[in-house]
Write a protein that holds these residues in place. Sequence first.
Motif, PDB file in Angstrom:
ATOM      1  N   THR A  13      37.131  33.254  47.018  1.00 25.15           N
ATOM      2  CA  THR A  13      36.204  32.952  45.931  1.00 25.15           C
ATOM      3  C   THR A  13      35.328  31.770  46.332  1.00 25.15           C
ATOM      4  OG1 THR A  13      37.578  31.296  44.790  1.00 25.15           O
ATOM      5  CG2 THR A  13      37.961  33.632  44.226  1.00 25.15           C
ATOM      6  N   ARG A  71      43.567  31.515  37.763  1.00 25.44           N
ATOM      7  CA  ARG A  71      43.441  32.973  37.659  1.00 25.44           C
ATOM      8  C   ARG A  71      42.342  33.345  36.648  1.00 25.44           C
ATOM      9  NH1 ARG A  71      48.431  34.242  37.653  1.00 25.44           N
ATOM     10  NH2 ARG A  71      48.800  33.770  35.473  1.00 25.44           N
ATOM     11  N   GLU A  72      42.283  32.628  35.522  1.00 24.99           N
ATOM     12  CA  GLU A  72      41.242  32.878  34.519  1.00 24.99           C
ATOM     13  C   GLU A  72      39.855  32.555  35.065  1.00 24.99           C
ATOM     14  OE1 GLU A  72      42.629  30.533  31.224  1.00 24.99           O
ATOM     15  OE2 GLU A  72      44.388  31.840  30.942  1.00 24.99           O
ATOM     16  N   ALA A 113      38.902  35.395  37.348  1.00 26.35           N
ATOM     17  CA  ALA A 113      38.508  36.580  36.577  1.00 26.35           C
ATOM     18  C   ALA A 113      37.094  36.419  36.033  1.00 26.35           C
ATOM     19  CB  ALA A 113      39.497  36.822  35.440  1.00 26.35           C
ATOM     20  N   SER A 114      36.756  35.236  35.566  1.00 20.06           N
ATOM     21  CA  SER A 114      35.401  34.974  35.058  1.00 20.06           C
ATOM     22  C   SER A 114      34.353  35.114  36.161  1.00 20.06           C
ATOM     23  CB  SER A 114      35.320  33.575  34.447  1.00 20.06           C
ATOM     24  OG  SER A 114      36.113  33.509  33.286  1.00 20.06           O
ATOM     25  N   ASP A 153      39.629  40.113  40.218  1.00 18.69           N
ATOM     26  CA  ASP A 153      40.816  40.549  39.483  1.00 18.69           C
ATOM     27  C   ASP A 153      42.027  40.429  40.402  1.00 18.69           C
ATOM     28  OD1 ASP A 153      42.828  41.794  38.055  1.00 18.69           O
ATOM     29  OD2 ASP A 153      41.644  43.585  37.593  1.00 18.69           O
ATOM     30  N   THR A 154      42.907  39.493  40.104  1.00 19.47           N
ATOM     31  CA  THR A 154      44.063  39.250  40.969  1.00 19.47           C
ATOM     32  C   THR A 154      44.998  40.460  41.047  1.00 19.47           C
ATOM     33  OG1 THR A 154      45.297  38.218  39.156  1.00 19.47           O
ATOM     34  CG2 THR A 154      43.992  36.758  40.575  1.00 19.47           C
ATOM     35  N   ALA A 155      44.945  41.343  40.066  1.00 19.55           N
ATOM     36  CA  ALA A 155      45.807  42.530  40.072  1.00 19.55           C
ATOM     37  C   ALA A 155      45.446  43.504  41.193  1.00 19.55           C
ATOM     38  CB  ALA A 155      45.731  43.242  38.723  1.00 19.55           C
ATOM     39  N   HIS A 156      44.260  43.370  41.762  1.00 21.74           N
ATOM     40  CA  HIS A 156      43.815  44.262  42.835  1.00 21.74           C
ATOM     41  C   HIS A 156      44.236  43.789  44.227  1.00 21.74           C
ATOM     42  CE1 HIS A 156      40.503  45.720  39.926  1.00 21.74           C
ATOM     43  NE2 HIS A 156      41.593  46.454  39.808  1.00 21.74           N
TER      44      HIS A 156
END
Length: 146
Positions: free
Chosen positions: A61, A88-89, A92-93, A97-100
């Motif tokens: 990032t 993490r927030e 996302a902003s 997306d950390t889930a990926h």
Amino acid sequence: MSFAKQSVRDAEVAGKRVLVVLASTGSKPYPVADVQRAFTQTNAFLQRASFGQVHLEADVTPWLTGLTARPSCGASTTTIDSIFAPAREQAASAGFDTAHYDTVVYELPDARCGFFGATFGRQVMLTREPTVELLAHELGHTFGLG
């Protein structure tokens, strides 16, 4: 003596996607390009050391400088999720997306901890600028190596 490959372990590690979240309370202590370079060098090292079995794909990032407080070092009153949630927030902003990702590395230079890196399952916390040695060590934990 036999040196059989651990094909299941190799398959789990090969092509590992890593997100590096650079988060701070306002400072940008080192260039994003330096972090990217450290991951490129770590990937090259891991590829050589594993005879091509390990390959990292890392996204880094930009510096996310909106943290409102210095991150904790994991004191007993703090959960791991509460340490990483603000970063993490922020990620996302910024569209990440950390889930990926298989592993998420949180680079939190404002944390004043007695360690440079710590691994919690698939999440890594770094408190200083990443080096090949530090990254290989902490990522090794996410591979299940001690």
